[in-house]
Write an enzyme that holds these catalytic residues in place. Structure first.
Site, mmCIF file in Angstrom:
data_model
loop_
_atom_site.group_PDB
_atom_site.id
_atom_site.type_symbol
_atom_site.label_atom_id
_atom_site.label_comp_id
_atom_site.label_asym_id
_atom_site.label_seq_id
_atom_site.Cartn_x
_atom_site.Cartn_y
_atom_site.Cartn_z
ATOM 1 N N LYS A 1 19.442 -14.950 31.053
ATOM 2 C CA LYS A 1 18.854 -13.806 31.764
ATOM 3 C C LYS A 1 18.782 -14.050 33.270
ATOM 4 O O LYS A 1 19.097 -13.163 34.056
ATOM 5 C CB LYS A 1 17.423 -13.512 31.231
ATOM 6 N N ARG B 1 7.162 -9.575 27.353
ATOM 7 C CA ARG B 1 7.393 -10.569 26.304
ATOM 8 C C ARG B 1 6.511 -10.313 25.087
ATOM 9 O O ARG B 1 6.588 -11.067 24.119
ATOM 10 C CB ARG B 1 7.099 -11.954 26.838
ATOM 11 N N ARG C 1 20.259 -27.703 30.739
ATOM 12 C CA ARG C 1 19.609 -27.231 31.966
ATOM 13 C C ARG C 1 18.489 -28.198 32.373
ATOM 14 O O ARG C 1 18.282 -28.454 33.546
ATOM 15 C CB ARG C 1 19.058 -25.821 31.731
ATOM 16 N N ARG D 1 12.553 -28.754 34.996
ATOM 17 C CA ARG D 1 11.546 -27.992 34.251
ATOM 18 C C ARG D 1 11.092 -28.781 33.033
ATOM 19 O O ARG D 1 11.884 -29.089 32.143
ATOM 20 C CB ARG D 1 12.122 -26.644 33.804
ATOM 21 N N ARG E 1 9.014 -22.648 22.315
ATOM 22 C CA ARG E 1 9.354 -21.440 23.096
ATOM 23 C C ARG E 1 10.149 -20.465 22.231
ATOM 24 O O ARG E 1 9.939 -19.249 22.309
ATOM 25 C CB ARG E 1 10.168 -21.836 24.335
#
Ligand code: AMP
Length: 192
Positions: free
Chosen positions: A14, A89, A128, A134, A146
């Site tokens: 996204k 969300r 990532r 992160r 998640r």
């Protein structure tokens, strides 16, 4: 205004696609994840509160993100439109967004959902995490949490926007440019 929700599970792409879409269509990118991470970096009260939840991969409370989005939308009303990335969300967030926009005389134009299978999501997020810094991308248990939050709380939005006739799914695998072209095809049909 053309107001797009770019939807999908964590790791669907996204953020990457939003960056390209805002250039193509001259839209404002509203990512609640990015806004929250800047609050964390600035060590605001809100950031400190959100950080604990984000580091575990839990959603932060609806009221917090709804207020964040409210102020960004109100500040951007002279734009061509918004891309909502990572928001809404939950169904409560979607309902609040509909009310907020309708009070301003605007609405969601479409809801594009990037489809990517779970194994690929986990691989993308772990990759990532190697350079994003992160904490929530670095650990497979947090990633699983998640994804569970997505399945339990976020996936019901598909039914919500199908009910409004705004849902469209887009294959979220292949090259970044292939995915971008598919998204543009769906958008161009709506704006031309
Ligand atoms: P993202 O960058 O969209 O993957 O978001 C990173 C984290 O920020 C999520 O795992 C949540 O903890 C939090 N977050 C971002 N957007 C929302 C939202 N709309 N509602 C609740 N929590 C959010």
């Amino acid at each position: 205004m053309f107001n797009l929700i770019l939807f999908g599970p964590p790791g669907a792409g996204k953020g990457t696609q939003s960056e390209k879409l805002i250039e193509q269509y001259n839209l404002i990118h509203l990512s609640t994840g990015d806004i929250l991470r800047s609050e964390v970096a600035a060590q605001t009260e809100l950031g400190l509160q959100a950080k604990k939840l984000m580091d575990r991969g839990d959603l932060v409370p609806d009221e917090i993100v709804i207020e964040m989005i409210r102020s960004k939308v109100e500040a951007g009303l002279d734009a061509n439109g918004f891309i909502f990335d990572g928001f809404p969300r939950t169904v409560a967030q979607a309902e609040a967004l509909d009310i907020l926009l309708s009070n301003l005389g605007i609405s969601i134009s479409c809801f594009l959902a990037l489809a990517v299978d779970e194994e690929e999501l986990i691989n993308r997020l772990l990759n990532r995490g190697k350079d994003s810094g992160r904490a929530d991308d670095a650990d497979e248990n947090i990633i699983q949490n998640r994804i569970a939050e997505y399945v339990n709380k976020t996936a019901p939005l598909i039914g919500y926007y199908k009910g409004q006739g705004k849902f469209k799914d887009v294959v979220g695998t292949g090259s970044v440019d292939d995915i971008f072209n598919r998204l543009c095809e769906s958008i161009d049909v709506l704006i031309n």
